[in-house]
Enzyme design. Sequence first.
Site, PDB file in Angstrom:
ATOM      1  N   ARG A 272     -34.703  16.415  90.738  1.00 22.40           N
ATOM      2  CA  ARG A 272     -33.686  15.507  90.205  1.00 22.40           C
ATOM      3  C   ARG A 272     -34.321  14.275  89.577  1.00 22.40           C
ATOM      4  O   ARG A 272     -33.652  13.258  89.394  1.00 22.40           O
ATOM      5  CB  ARG A 272     -32.728  15.078  91.309  1.00 22.40           C
ATOM      6  CG  ARG A 272     -33.422  14.460  92.504  1.00 22.40           C
ATOM      7  CD  ARG A 272     -32.450  14.063  93.571  1.00 22.40           C
ATOM      8  NE  ARG A 272     -33.165  13.671  94.762  1.00 22.40           N
ATOM      9  CZ  ARG A 272     -32.588  13.170  95.848  1.00 22.40           C
ATOM     10  NH1 ARG A 272     -31.292  12.994  95.854  1.00 22.40           N
ATOM     11  NH2 ARG A 272     -33.293  12.846  96.892  1.00 22.40           N
TER      12      ARG A 272
ATOM     13  N   ASP B  24     -45.702  16.417  99.885  1.00 19.65           N
ATOM     14  CA  ASP B  24     -45.132  16.181  98.553  1.00 19.65           C
ATOM     15  C   ASP B  24     -44.560  14.776  98.419  1.00 19.65           C
ATOM     16  O   ASP B  24     -44.145  14.384  97.322  1.00 19.65           O
ATOM     17  CB  ASP B  24     -44.052  17.221  98.239  1.00 19.65           C
ATOM     18  CG  ASP B  24     -42.952  17.273  99.281  1.00 19.65           C
ATOM     19  OD1 ASP B  24     -43.237  17.742 100.389  1.00 19.65           O
ATOM     20  OD2 ASP B  24     -41.816  16.841  99.002  1.00 19.65           O
TER      21      ASP B  24
END
Length: 508
Positions: free
Chosen positions: A107, A266
Amino acid sequence: MNGRRAILRAMPDPTSPLQDLPLDHGYAALGGSYHARVSPAPLPDARLLHFNPDAAALIGLDPAAADDPAFLAVMAGNAELPGGDYLASLYAGHQFGQWVPQLGDGRALLIGAVRNTRGETWELQLKGAGPTPFSRFADGRAVLRSSIREYLCGEAMHRLGIPTTRALCLVGSSEPVRRETVEHAAVVCRMAPSFLRFGHFEVFFYRNQHEQLRPLADYAIESFFPQFAGRPDRYRAWLTEVCERTARLMAQWQTAGFCHGVMNTDNMSILGLTLDYGPYGFMDGFDAGHICNHSDEGGRYAYDQQPRIGHWNVSRLVQATLPLLHENPDTAVEIGTAIIDGYGTAYGQEVVQRWRAKIGLREHHDGDEQLVNRLLTLMHQGRSDFTRSFRHLSRIRAGDEGPATGVREEIVAQEAFDAWVTDYRARLRAEQSDDAMRAAAMNAVNPKYVLRNHLAQACIERAEAGDFGELGRLMQLLARPFDEQPEFEAYAAEPPAEARHISVSCSS
């Protein structure tokens, strides 16, 4: 990377409109193996909720942009910035210790990077701008609740001196977004020199696409670690620096009482930045085992586990880059092990120095660590307020006798604390500490104000009701966390009883 330099346009004026800022597309030049080009999804009924002039100054953006409809259109994803190259990057990672083979910007869209007149590069990234090939069936949107939390905390951490991403502006919308309930969409324009993560390297290692590691590492080194560029041992030097930056960041989190909540690989920055503000929290009552994310049922990312997890995450990055360290696998492992082993030394040196500064010690004496640990134990036993307790320590005078009023009230085990204060005063006298100078130094590292969860929650609730005034007040407050600010005195108080157990999760 001469091609990257050729992409750069002229340097900006001191301030320029958004469309005139020079954009650098060095990451885009790596090629399609590293990212996907995506257009942002239009956001209906977009409105600018807040503009950060301090962040705008970093890229030479004219603050008048806040009133420009064209600026709002770009920040909402309703128009593309001329010259922008909208990218969602590919990465993977270990989430709660488990390998997830593909993640990526689900996103978030990188517009490009602006190089300011000081030669600093700042990437502009829209978070919440719609789906990408890495969205994994999600809608690619962010909600107002989590966007406010990220917008506020990036600036709060920066003002505390903790390396972090920044935020240029916050855009809201009436578009409904379904999470645990129906919420409203929002977009944050995030800024950082780079959003490269450990997971950007892991994905190619685990796919056995080792030929992709070298161009990515060389881009990172030449762009952000130029002191190592061209050296035969550049990968070792670079990874050593990343390891040490991560260790120092963990020390800063610990001594600020900050809990990240989702320390997946991440979410770890190769620049040593605090990245991705999800279920974070500054501790109120000190609890060494505090878990700020109710999704973290096993406490993997609890406060007292953060230094260990930082070490584990660094080891995953080094493992992913072993093919760069030496052509002989055994030699590569030896080099990598030495890099990882440096984490503990870097963390230990930084954290001891920071704890010593928090209690006002200039010199190193034997027993200092035990003195700090005794205080933390007392605070843990009584769940003493972390921020208030350290702030009030500056009131103690080295030559006084008897109880230390003003800070004693923060501690439940007061008799044990009185004994600690006796030893603390003796330690201060041993280095001939000046009370006034020590108090000033301590108040410069022990904030009076942090972004407590109940303050952020009150801001969110008002914003969801259409009142964004509290957002501006908190930005004003958090810009000066070490100052007294009498008009904001109530914001330094402990949370009310009903707000002490606000729960945050990965849902955003």
